[in-house]
Design a protein around this motif. Structure first.
Motif, short mmCIF file in Angstrom:
data_model
loop_
_atom_site.label_atom_id
_atom_site.label_comp_id
_atom_site.label_asym_id
_atom_site.label_seq_id
_atom_site.Cartn_x
_atom_site.Cartn_y
_atom_site.Cartn_z
N ARG A 1 13.58 -8.37 3.49
CA ARG A 1 13.16 -8.98 2.07
C ARG A 1 11.80 -8.26 1.95
N GLY A 2 11.74 -8.67 0.52
CA GLY A 2 11.07 -7.49 -0.16
C GLY A 2 10.91 -7.44 -2.09
N GLY A 3 10.07 -5.89 -2.14
CA GLY A 3 10.08 -5.52 -3.69
C GLY A 3 8.60 -4.61 -3.99
N LYS A 4 9.03 -5.25 -5.01
CA LYS A 4 7.41 -4.75 -5.76
C LYS A 4 6.42 -5.35 -5.19
N PRO A 5 5.27 -4.80 -5.56
CA PRO A 5 3.70 -5.64 -5.90
C PRO A 5 3.39 -6.21 -6.74
N LEU A 6 2.37 -7.81 -6.65
CA LEU A 6 2.11 -8.08 -7.49
C LEU A 6 0.59 -7.77 -7.61
N ASN A 7 0.16 -7.44 -8.48
CA ASN A 7 -0.91 -6.78 -8.56
C ASN A 7 -2.57 -8.34 -8.23
N THR A 8 -1.78 -9.10 -7.49
CA THR A 8 -2.46 -10.07 -7.61
C THR A 8 -4.10 -10.09 -7.23
N PRO A 9 -5.34 -10.57 -8.55
CA PRO A 9 -6.73 -10.52 -7.79
C PRO A 9 -7.47 -11.14 -7.29
N LEU A 10 -8.02 -10.37 -6.19
CA LEU A 10 -8.82 -11.07 -5.23
C LEU A 10 -10.20 -10.68 -5.35
N LYS A 11 -11.26 -11.59 -5.59
CA LYS A 11 -12.47 -10.93 -5.55
C LYS A 11 -13.24 -11.45 -4.12
N LEU A 12 -13.17 -9.87 -3.59
CA LEU A 12 -13.95 -9.65 -2.09
C LEU A 12 -15.65 -9.06 -1.81
N THR A 13 -15.95 -9.80 -1.37
CA THR A 13 -17.27 -9.33 -0.65
C THR A 13 -17.27 -8.21 0.50
N ASN A 14 -17.45 -7.00 0.38
CA ASN A 14 -17.89 -5.73 0.23
C ASN A 14 -16.51 -5.76 1.54
N VAL A 15 -15.59 -5.90 1.21
CA VAL A 15 -14.50 -5.31 1.43
C VAL A 15 -13.35 -4.51 0.37
N GLU A 16 -12.87 -3.63 1.46
CA GLU A 16 -12.14 -2.59 0.50
C GLU A 16 -10.31 -3.50 0.47
N ARG A 17 -9.54 -3.28 -0.57
CA ARG A 17 -8.49 -3.68 -0.36
C ARG A 17 -7.84 -2.94 -1.00
N GLU A 18 -6.68 -2.94 0.11
CA GLU A 18 -5.26 -1.65 -0.17
C GLU A 18 -4.63 -1.91 -1.65
#
Length: 119
Positions: free
Chosen positions: A49-66
């Motif tokens: 199950r899956g598909g194309k990703p949503l570009n969910t905005p995350l406010k992360l501090t000092n963490v790099e997001r893939e």
């Protein structure tokens, strides 16, 4: 704790294709993976199950997001032995050899369920 040899194994797989790969090529490679899993239903507890990703905005501090993945899926194998049998399948190796040159990045994570997420 359940016997990990017979416990289901969940696989998360995400693919980032090179910018030169066309949408038609991406669709072809995705369908090829889905077809391979369908050929081995005897090893699978839950089909991909899956598909194309949503570009969910995350406010992360000092963490790099893939980000910027093109597609991804989750599949559950009946057991670790079933997962290993699938991965040894010549069709799986052939599909990887055909697809790898198109991939800029891949993420594959296999895990067994454990209480407390294993900790």
């Amino acid at each position: 704790m359940p016997d990990q040899r017979i416990a289901p194994v969940t696989r998360i797989a995400c693919f980032k294709f090179y910018p030169t790969v066309t949408p038609a090529q991406k669709g072809d490679r995705t369908r090829a993976f889905l077809n391979l899993y369908a050929q081995h239903e005897n090893l699978i507890l839950e089909m991909p199950r899956g598909g194309k990703p949503l570009n969910t905005p995350l406010k992360l501090t000092n963490v790099e997001r893939e980000k910027d993945w093109d597609t991804g899926f989750v599949v559950r194998f009946k057991s670790d032995e079933a997962r290993r049998e699938f991965d040894r399948e010549p069709g799986h190796e052939r599909l990887k050899e055909e697809t790898d040159p198109l991939l800029q990045r891949v993420f594959v994570y296999d895990f067994v369920e454990e209480e407390g997420l294993g900790w």
